[in-house]
Design a protein around this motif. Structure first.
Motif, PDB file in Angstrom:
ATOM      1  N   LEU A  84      69.026  -1.858   4.909  1.00 49.51           N
ATOM      2  CA  LEU A  84      69.580  -1.682   3.638  1.00 49.51           C
ATOM      3  C   LEU A  84      69.078   0.075   2.963  1.00 49.51           C
ATOM      4  CD1 LEU A  84      71.258  -3.037   1.508  1.00 49.51           C
ATOM      5  CD2 LEU A  84      69.122  -3.681   0.371  1.00 49.51           C
ATOM      6  N   LEU A  85      67.821   0.122   3.325  1.00 50.06           N
ATOM      7  CA  LEU A  85      67.257   1.515   2.994  1.00 50.06           C
ATOM      8  C   LEU A  85      67.906   2.636   3.741  1.00 50.06           C
ATOM      9  CD1 LEU A  85      63.625   0.419   2.263  1.00 50.06           C
ATOM     10  CD2 LEU A  85      65.079   1.164   0.757  1.00 50.06           C
ATOM     11  N   GLN A  86      67.817   2.312   4.920  1.00 48.21           N
ATOM     12  CA  GLN A  86      68.635   3.482   5.975  1.00 48.21           C
ATOM     13  C   GLN A  86      69.835   3.545   5.703  1.00 48.21           C
ATOM     14  OE1 GLN A  86      67.511   1.816   9.859  1.00 48.21           O
ATOM     15  NE2 GLN A  86      65.495   2.684   9.726  1.00 48.21           N
ATOM     16  N   THR A  87      70.776   2.642   5.278  1.00 50.08           N
ATOM     17  CA  THR A  87      72.059   2.875   5.143  1.00 50.08           C
ATOM     18  C   THR A  87      72.342   3.347   3.749  1.00 50.08           C
ATOM     19  OG1 THR A  87      72.573   0.687   6.159  1.00 50.08           O
ATOM     20  CG2 THR A  87      74.043   1.687   4.823  1.00 50.08           C
ATOM     21  N   VAL A  88      71.518   3.260   2.660  1.00 44.63           N
ATOM     22  CA  VAL A  88      71.829   3.711   1.444  1.00 44.63           C
ATOM     23  C   VAL A  88      71.228   5.455   1.644  1.00 44.63           C
ATOM     24  CG1 VAL A  88      70.863   4.043  -0.982  1.00 44.63           C
ATOM     25  CG2 VAL A  88      71.577   1.827  -0.090  1.00 44.63           C
TER      26      VAL A  88
END
Length: 295
Positions: A84-88
């Motif tokens: 989630l963090l990497q995608t954002v």
């Protein structure tokens, strides 16, 4: 959808509080000391109208966290949070904005929202229901939609529109309130005594009524921005993924459990009347997105 209704509710509350405070401080008496001073009144309404809108914007992240109980992801605790963090982060870089805060809030329905004062000071939050019910491709598209809202500056533009709306709501409420006060409550023995208590209560009631009606204008604007955010999500995540995410949302019929003042800020539609709806119907959004050419 949460982004807009939360902002509207906060703005209406701020404007009403400012109205009461200025009345208690005697501003209304000064504005009407020698009859209604329309120029001074318009300036006063513009200052407080735009001020109320920007105060609401400044409070948006704090109120959003409080209203949903969103938990900020500072350090990933598992592979899902890491993704989630990497995608954002990847989408924010592609959109040319600063890394927003990323949060997860507990709710059964698939939903997400983005809010914040600027492109480089934003919050993107997703519900646990969205993470459970959607594939990674679909979640990626939803995140792209929300990142696009931030990159497009939708909250700032919304604030400017709300400032204009606030100005006219406050101005008309006071003009009509003054006329009603003079017609029904004026004291002939003292023409310069200023407006009576009937003026203050009339203005408050009119501001509330006009503010609710003015929300239709802001809701209309919100509906137009959704199409652009969908196109942005298609650009960041892929058109196929964005359409699949909207189709998944259309298939979900669970009633929303979001607080009433948060219903306009998320990705999926609410149960508001059509004129107050902040999102177009999902089938209309899908049809519009199918016509979009994505590079």
């Amino acid at each position: 959808m949460k982004r807009v209704l939360l902002f509207l509710a906060t703005n209406l509350a701020v404007v009403l509080v400012l109205s009461v405070v200025t009345s208690l401080l005697g501003v209304n008496r000064w504005l009407t000391a020698n009859g209604l001073n329309y120029q001074a009144l318009l300036v006063f309404c513009a200052v407080f109208g735009f001020g109320g809108a920007f105060i609401s914007l400044a409070m948006s992240k704090m109120v959003a966290k409080w209203s949903t109980g969103a938990q900020i992801l500072k350090e990933p605790r598992n592979s899902s949070e890491m993704w989630l963090l990497q995608t954002v982060e990847r989408q924010a870089r592609a959109a040319g904005i600063g890394m927003p805060e990323v949060a997860v809030y507990d709710a059964p329905e698939p939903n997400a929202f983005a809010t914040g004062m600027s492109r480089n000071n934003a919050l993107v939050a997703v519900s646990t229901g969205l993470l459970r019910s959607m594939s990674q491709d679909e979640v990626e598209a939803v995140l792209g939609h929300e990142i696009s809202h931030v990159a497009n500056g939708d909250m700032v533009t919304l604030t400017l529109i709300q400032g204009v709306v606030n100005t006219f709501v406050m101005f008309l409420a006071r003009v009509i309130g003054y006329a009603i006060d003079q017609a029904l409550f004026r004291r002939n023995s003292d023409e310069n005594s200023g407006p009576g208590i009937g003026y203050m209560f009339t203005v408050m009631i009119l501001e509330l009524l006009f503010g609710i009606l003015a929300s239709m204008i802001v809701a209309w604007f919100s509906r137009q921005r959704e199409f652009r955010a969908d196109a942005g999500g298609a650009h960041l995540a892929g058109k196929r993924k964005m359409i699949a995410a909207l189709q998944r949302l259309k298939a979900v019929h669970e009633p929303s459990t979001l607080p009433a003042n948060m219903m306009a800020m998320g990705i999926s539609g609410g149960q508001l009347a059509k004129l107050f709806s902040t999102h177009p119907p999902l089938e209309v959004r899908i049809e519009a997105l199918q016509k979009v050419q994505v590079a």
